[in-house]
Structures are given as C-alpha cells and as structure tokens.
Write a protein that holds these residues in place. Sequence first.
Motif, PDB file in Angstrom:
ATOM      1  N   UNK A 259       0.791  -1.035  -0.008  1.00  0.00           N
ATOM      2  CA  UNK A 259       0.152  -0.073  -0.163  1.00  0.00           C
ATOM      3  C   UNK A 259       0.747   1.242   0.037  1.00  0.00           C
ATOM      4  N   UNK A 260       2.115   0.989   0.539  1.00  0.00           N
ATOM      5  CA  UNK A 260       2.806   2.413   0.737  1.00  0.00           C
ATOM      6  C   UNK A 260       3.559   2.639  -0.628  1.00  0.00           C
ATOM      7  N   UNK A 261       3.716   1.386  -1.591  1.00  0.00           N
ATOM      8  CA  UNK A 261       4.184   1.535  -2.939  1.00  0.00           C
ATOM      9  C   UNK A 261       3.253   2.160  -3.608  1.00  0.00           C
ATOM     10  N   UNK A 262       1.797   1.685  -3.480  1.00  0.00           N
ATOM     11  CA  UNK A 262       0.596   2.285  -4.238  1.00  0.00           C
ATOM     12  C   UNK A 262       0.662   3.786  -4.215  1.00  0.00           C
ATOM     13  N   UNK A 263       0.749   3.996  -3.050  1.00  0.00           N
ATOM     14  CA  UNK A 263       0.746   5.450  -2.741  1.00  0.00           C
ATOM     15  C   UNK A 263       1.825   6.425  -3.113  1.00  0.00           C
ATOM     16  N   UNK A 264       3.184   5.769  -3.184  1.00  0.00           N
ATOM     17  CA  UNK A 264       4.164   6.538  -3.509  1.00  0.00           C
ATOM     18  C   UNK A 264       4.225   6.795  -5.061  1.00  0.00           C
ATOM     19  N   UNK A 265       3.600   5.753  -5.756  1.00  0.00           N
ATOM     20  CA  UNK A 265       3.487   5.671  -7.316  1.00  0.00           C
ATOM     21  C   UNK A 265       2.605   6.928  -7.721  1.00  0.00           C
ATOM     22  N   UNK A 266       1.782   7.372  -6.847  1.00  0.00           N
ATOM     23  CA  UNK A 266       1.389   8.617  -7.263  1.00  0.00           C
ATOM     24  C   UNK A 266       1.817  10.166  -6.631  1.00  0.00           C
ATOM     25  N   UNK A 267       2.907   9.813  -6.060  1.00  0.00           N
ATOM     26  CA  UNK A 267       3.363  11.058  -5.281  1.00  0.00           C
ATOM     27  C   UNK A 267       4.406  11.801  -6.327  1.00  0.00           C
ATOM     28  N   UNK A 268       4.381  13.007  -6.452  1.00  0.00           N
ATOM     29  CA  UNK A 268       5.239  13.823  -7.262  1.00  0.00           C
ATOM     30  C   UNK A 268       5.873  14.902  -6.450  1.00  0.00           C
ATOM     31  N   UNK A 269       7.152  15.364  -6.624  1.00  0.00           N
ATOM     32  CA  UNK A 269       7.836  16.613  -6.132  1.00  0.00           C
ATOM     33  C   UNK A 269       8.384  17.178  -7.146  1.00  0.00           C
ATOM     34  N   UNK A 270       8.544  18.507  -6.827  1.00  0.00           N
ATOM     35  CA  UNK A 270       9.074  19.630  -7.848  1.00  0.00           C
ATOM     36  C   UNK A 270      10.341  19.981  -7.198  1.00  0.00           C
ATOM     37  N   UNK A 271      11.420  19.872  -8.082  1.00  0.00           N
ATOM     38  CA  UNK A 271      12.591  20.194  -7.642  1.00  0.00           C
ATOM     39  C   UNK A 271      13.385  21.000  -8.649  1.00  0.00           C
ATOM     40  N   UNK A 272      14.439  21.854  -8.306  1.00  0.00           N
ATOM     41  CA  UNK A 272      15.466  22.353  -9.380  1.00  0.00           C
ATOM     42  C   UNK A 272      16.314  21.391  -9.797  1.00  0.00           C
ATOM     43  N   UNK A 273      16.653  21.293 -11.012  1.00  0.00           N
ATOM     44  CA  UNK A 273      17.246  20.161 -11.511  1.00  0.00           C
ATOM     45  C   UNK A 273      18.660  20.070 -11.324  1.00  0.00           C
ATOM     46  N   UNK A 274      19.315  21.201 -10.861  1.00  0.00           N
ATOM     47  CA  UNK A 274      20.595  21.135 -10.281  1.00  0.00           C
ATOM     48  C   UNK A 274      20.762  20.751  -8.793  1.00  0.00           C
ATOM     49  N   UNK A 275      19.653  20.810  -8.373  1.00  0.00           N
ATOM     50  CA  UNK A 275      19.648  20.154  -6.766  1.00  0.00           C
ATOM     51  C   UNK A 275      19.119  18.874  -6.807  1.00  0.00           C
ATOM     52  N   UNK A 276      18.622  17.933  -7.792  1.00  0.00           N
ATOM     53  CA  UNK A 276      17.991  16.784  -7.796  1.00  0.00           C
ATOM     54  C   UNK A 276      18.837  15.802  -7.151  1.00  0.00           C
ATOM     55  N   UNK A 277      18.344  15.108  -6.299  1.00  0.00           N
ATOM     56  CA  UNK A 277      19.154  14.114  -5.808  1.00  0.00           C
ATOM     57  C   UNK A 277      18.464  12.663  -5.910  1.00  0.00           C
ATOM     58  N   UNK A 278      19.076  11.745  -6.455  1.00  0.00           N
ATOM     59  CA  UNK A 278      18.698  10.364  -6.983  1.00  0.00           C
ATOM     60  C   UNK A 278      17.707   9.814  -5.673  1.00  0.00           C
ATOM     61  N   UNK A 279      16.825   9.304  -6.002  1.00  0.00           N
ATOM     62  CA  UNK A 279      15.911   8.607  -4.864  1.00  0.00           C
ATOM     63  C   UNK A 279      16.260   6.912  -5.025  1.00  0.00           C
ATOM     64  N   UNK A 280      16.382   6.311  -4.058  1.00  0.00           N
ATOM     65  CA  UNK A 280      16.510   5.121  -4.023  1.00  0.00           C
ATOM     66  C   UNK A 280      15.915   4.124  -3.004  1.00  0.00           C
TER      67      UNK A 280
END
Length: 280
Positions: A259-280
């Motif tokens: 259920x946590x993965x189902x929720x995460x699949x519909x989450x979105x965050x706005x970032x500045x490209x230069x400050x993007x951190x790879x999510x693992x």
Amino acid sequence: MDLFTLKLTSSHNQLQSISDAYTAFGLTPLTRALDIRNLVNSKGEDVNVLAARLAHEAITTDQNPSEWYASALGQIRDAQAKELLANAFNRSFSAAVAQSLPQYLEEASADLTPTLDKVIRKLTTAAGKLPAGKLALDPEANLQNNTGTPLIEARNALTQLATAASIYQATKPSDVPVTLNRIPAVVDLPTAIREQIRASVGVDITVLNKTELAGTYAIRRLAQDAKDDIDLALVDVARGAYEGVTLKLATPEELGERRANATAAYKRETVREGSRIRVS
C-alpha cells in the motif's frame, strides 16, 4: 459482474471473512468463536413470554404442583441465564476479536498461502493459453480458440483470489485509485519511486528521473487497466505484463509495504534540476 469481487470486510465481520476463506480452501478455521457466538445468540424464549405461557399452562396442568413449580423455575433460570450470557458476551466479543485479529491475520496469510500459490500457478498456466488482449475472458473468443477449460480455470482462480484478499479490510486513500486499493492483498507491487519534475512556471511538465520510475509506471498502468477491467488486469499480471508485479498473498506487514508503494506511485515532487538527488 467482476469475478474478482471483494467482500465488504470491516472490523465487524473480518473474522467471518477469514473463516470463510479457510472453508473455501478446504481448511479448518482458526477458531470456533463464531459458532459459539451463534449459539449464544440463538433465538430463545423471552422471559416474560415464557412466564405468560407458564401462567396459562398452570390453569390446565394436572402435574403435581411442586414438580410443576420446580420445572417452571428451571425454565425461567435457563431463559434468564441465556439472556444474561448473550448480553454480557456481546459486550465483550468485539473487543476480544479485535485483540486477536493481528495474530489471526498472520496465521491466515501463512495457512492460506500454499493453497493460493496453487491457484496462482493454475491461473498463470491458464492465462498463457487464453486469447490475447481484451478477449482473454470472452466466452466466444475462447470457444473459437478451443480454450474453454483454461477459461474456466482462470475464472475460478479469480474468484478464489478475491476470497483470499477479503481477509483484509480494504482502504481507500484519496491519492490512490480505488481499483488499486482492491488488489494489493494478492498483488505484489514493485518499489515505487516518487516522480520528480523540474520546477517551472510553464504548463509543460518535465520528469527528471524517468529512468528510475519503471516500478512507478508499472503500478500506474496496472491501476488504469484495473479501472477498465479488474479481471483482465489480474490475468495480465499472471501473464507478466507489468514489470515487477506478481501474484502472491500478502502478510499483514507486506500488505502495508504494498500500500505504501501504491501511494508512492502517485506522489510527485518539484525540484530544481541542479539540486535533484537520486531517490533510491
């Protein structure tokens, strides 16, 4: 009507759904509590009604008065005891069930898994023989394809999947499609990474981490297909149509993760490209 149709399982009837799944799979239920509850609540004669009947009986009886009186007292005692037991029992039963449910769900997921694994293997084999695409469960297409037996096996399997999934209460978080919330009990979902989009004042959306979103997109595609036809979507899961998505009964802990993965699949965050951190 969908073959994969969940029971309306809630805290009030979850133990019944668990017991129904055991019975459907040919297993002995974990507890006899429901049978005991039914006995406790079986319809008995109301004390006042019983007393009134005894009064009329006293007019016509030829029984020895002492014997009649002893019998009447016994009947009244039994009726009162039954009423007292039912009232006190029902006040405590729900709390007792709620206390035991976590353990029963753990045991149920373990006990039902071997049988459900066989069901899943049958569905996987049948799915591979069914007509392609949206005609997989179409009777006419299967008649022409000479796949009547695989169709029956697939239909039965989908019903059994729903029976197993119904041991859990469904949740309906607002940020996840309803159909996606109906299946995680029997559908294992891949790890979902939040979609990151470039900060912009325009209307165009640029996704910055597309290469990391295979699981996320697989979940979204499954959700959309399940919305269109949940039975066909589950057949496609059995066919391996969604990357990282498989059929398996969840333990309570695994269900939380899905259920946590189902929720995460519909989450979105706005970032500045230069400050993007790879999510693992």
